[in-house]
Design a protein around this motif. Structure first.
Motif, PDB file in Angstrom:
ATOM      1  N   LYS A 133      -5.158   3.440  -5.500  1.00  7.99           N
ATOM      2  CA  LYS A 133      -6.022   4.286  -4.672  1.00  7.99           C
ATOM      3  C   LYS A 133      -5.577   5.731  -4.852  1.00  7.99           C
ATOM      4  O   LYS A 133      -4.430   6.075  -4.591  1.00  7.99           O
ATOM      5  CB  LYS A 133      -5.926   3.868  -3.219  1.00  7.99           C
ATOM      6  CG  LYS A 133      -6.913   4.558  -2.293  1.00  7.99           C
ATOM      7  CD  LYS A 133      -8.328   4.022  -2.494  1.00  7.99           C
ATOM      8  CE  LYS A 133      -8.453   2.605  -1.997  1.00  7.99           C
ATOM      9  NZ  LYS A 133      -9.856   2.113  -2.130  1.00  7.99           N
ATOM     10  N   THR A 172       0.816  -1.223   0.000  1.00  9.14           N
ATOM     11  CA  THR A 172       0.000   0.000   0.000  1.00  9.14           C
ATOM     12  C   THR A 172       0.845   1.266   0.000  1.00  9.14           C
ATOM     13  O   THR A 172       0.313   2.352  -0.201  1.00  9.14           O
ATOM     14  CB  THR A 172      -0.942   0.022   1.219  1.00  9.14           C
ATOM     15  OG1 THR A 172      -0.169  -0.163   2.425  1.00  9.14           O
ATOM     16  CG2 THR A 172      -1.978  -1.082   1.122  1.00  9.14           C
ATOM     17  N   GLY A 216      -6.533  10.160  -4.679  1.00  8.64           N
ATOM     18  CA  GLY A 216      -7.266  11.165  -3.923  1.00  8.64           C
ATOM     19  C   GLY A 216      -6.792  11.298  -2.495  1.00  8.64           C
ATOM     20  O   GLY A 216      -6.340  10.328  -1.891  1.00  8.64           O
ATOM     21  N   HIS A 272     -11.080  12.422  -0.820  1.00  6.49           N
ATOM     22  CA  HIS A 272     -12.082  11.505  -1.339  1.00  6.49           C
ATOM     23  C   HIS A 272     -11.365  10.428  -2.144  1.00  6.49           C
ATOM     24  O   HIS A 272     -11.070  10.606  -3.320  1.00  6.49           O
ATOM     25  CB  HIS A 272     -13.101  12.253  -2.207  1.00  6.49           C
ATOM     26  CG  HIS A 272     -13.782  13.385  -1.491  1.00  6.49           C
ATOM     27  ND1 HIS A 272     -14.718  13.181  -0.508  1.00  6.49           N
ATOM     28  CD2 HIS A 272     -13.632  14.728  -1.594  1.00  6.49           C
ATOM     29  CE1 HIS A 272     -15.135  14.349  -0.040  1.00  6.49           C
ATOM     30  NE2 HIS A 272     -14.480  15.307  -0.673  1.00  6.49           N
ATOM     31  N   HIS A 273     -11.074   9.321  -1.479  1.00  4.43           N
ATOM     32  CA  HIS A 273     -10.339   8.254  -2.134  1.00  4.43           C
ATOM     33  C   HIS A 273     -11.217   7.542  -3.161  1.00  4.43           C
ATOM     34  O   HIS A 273     -12.405   7.315  -2.931  1.00  4.43           O
ATOM     35  CB  HIS A 273      -9.829   7.230  -1.105  1.00  4.43           C
ATOM     36  CG  HIS A 273      -8.782   7.792  -0.197  1.00  4.43           C
ATOM     37  ND1 HIS A 273      -9.035   8.188   1.092  1.00  4.43           N
ATOM     38  CD2 HIS A 273      -7.459   8.002  -0.396  1.00  4.43           C
ATOM     39  CE1 HIS A 273      -7.927   8.632   1.650  1.00  4.43           C
ATOM     40  NE2 HIS A 273      -6.954   8.529   0.766  1.00  4.43           N
ATOM     41  N   HIS A 274     -10.609   7.196  -4.264  1.00  3.36           N
ATOM     42  CA  HIS A 274     -11.303   6.424  -5.285  1.00  3.36           C
ATOM     43  C   HIS A 274     -10.275   5.567  -6.018  1.00  3.36           C
ATOM     44  O   HIS A 274      -9.082   5.850  -6.010  1.00  3.36           O
ATOM     45  CB  HIS A 274     -12.040   7.340  -6.268  1.00  3.36           C
ATOM     46  CG  HIS A 274     -11.132   8.278  -7.012  1.00  3.36           C
ATOM     47  ND1 HIS A 274     -10.651   9.441  -6.459  1.00  3.36           N
ATOM     48  CD2 HIS A 274     -10.601   8.205  -8.273  1.00  3.36           C
ATOM     49  CE1 HIS A 274      -9.882  10.069  -7.333  1.00  3.36           C
ATOM     50  NE2 HIS A 274      -9.827   9.342  -8.438  1.00  3.36           N
ATOM     51  N   ASP A 275     -10.765   4.488  -6.632  1.00  5.19           N
ATOM     52  CA  ASP A 275      -9.882   3.583  -7.361  1.00  5.19           C
ATOM     53  C   ASP A 275      -9.706   4.044  -8.795  1.00  5.19           C
ATOM     54  O   ASP A 275     -10.656   4.541  -9.429  1.00  5.19           O
ATOM     55  CB  ASP A 275     -10.467   2.163  -7.367  1.00  5.19           C
ATOM     56  CG  ASP A 275     -10.374   1.490  -6.001  1.00  5.19           C
ATOM     57  OD1 ASP A 275      -9.655   2.033  -5.127  1.00  5.19           O
ATOM     58  OD2 ASP A 275     -11.023   0.451  -5.813  1.00  5.19           O
ATOM     59  N   GLY A 320      -1.394   8.103  -7.256  1.00  8.66           N
ATOM     60  CA  GLY A 320      -2.037   7.202  -6.306  1.00  8.66           C
ATOM     61  C   GLY A 320      -1.047   6.203  -5.742  1.00  8.66           C
ATOM     62  O   GLY A 320       0.159   6.316  -5.955  1.00  8.66           O
TER      63      GLY A 320
END
Length: 221
Positions: free
Chosen positions: A186, A154, A188, A191-194, A167
């Motif tokens: 991942k 990660t 943002g 506001h996390h988004h894939d 990301g």
């Protein structure tokens, strides 16, 4: 069949026992293949363990990685062993500001800084001496992972062709033969988004980052 393996996903044995979570992906950056996953120690494992791709049966709709082996067999999979070595080329006065002489005891060698006027003496423990000598030495990491393999977690950064961070790795996708099809990152801050990263957009894969050959604006959410 596509294997969409997410970091942090549960890993279950053939008999339905939850054995841990996906901690890292192990890939071959030259041949673009998924080799193994590293399962973080949990209820069953006292150490992180390496699971070869051939033991992965499927990924369920909830993201659980299901194995072809039962819990008893999984408990005997090889543990992950990684060691770091700080290696100094030499400890003589000509190549390092430190030198060592005989001390009062074996646990208290005498260390002095060669550049100090008059070679003022300082008594230190062996650990202190070695830390001082190796402070600027290169660090070598040895592990029992395949030679040339890269681990992604990660913390692995995904950057575009302008070296802008877009990301961090959230998972990897491969076909049933292990051929990499791409990554999920991942993105943002608030506001996390894939975002989906096709393998054709990947220029390089290293331990620290995945670099793309395209602008971050072309990746899909």
């Amino acid at each position: 069949m596509t294997l969409d393996i997410r970091l942090g996903a549960s890993v279950a044995s053939r008999d339905g026992t939850r054995i841990g979570t996906v901690d890292r992906l192990v890939v071959d950056p030259d041949n673009l293949r998924m080799l193994e996953i590293i399962v973080h120690k949990g209820v069953m494992f006292s150490v992180d363990r390496i699971i070869d791709r051939i033991y992965i049966d499927r990924v369920d709709t909830d993201g659980t990685v299901c194995l072809t082996i039962d819990a008893a067999r999984a408990a005997h999979l090889p543990p992950l062993v990684e060691r770091e070595f700080a290696v100094a080329n030499s400890v003589d006065r000509g190549s390092t500001p430190f030198a060592v002489g005989g001390g009062p005891t074996m646990n208290q060698p005498i260390m002095w800084r060669a550049s100090t006027v008059g070679r003022a003496m300082h008594v230190t423990g062996e650990a202190g001496y070695l830390a001082a000598v190796a402070e600027a030495a290169p660090v070598e990491v040895r592990s029992d992972l395949p030679a040339g393999a890269v681990t992604l977690n990660t913390g692995t950064v995904v950057m575009d062709d302008d070296a802008r961070t877009i990301g961090r790795i959230a998972g990897g996708r491969s076909d049933e033969s292990g051929r990499l099809m791409g990554f999920v990152a991942k993105a943002g801050f608030l506001h996390h988004h894939d975002i989906t990263v096709p393998i054709d957009d990947v220029a390089a894969i290293t331990h620290g980052y995945v670099r793309l050959r395209v602008s971050g604006e072309t990746t899909t959410g």
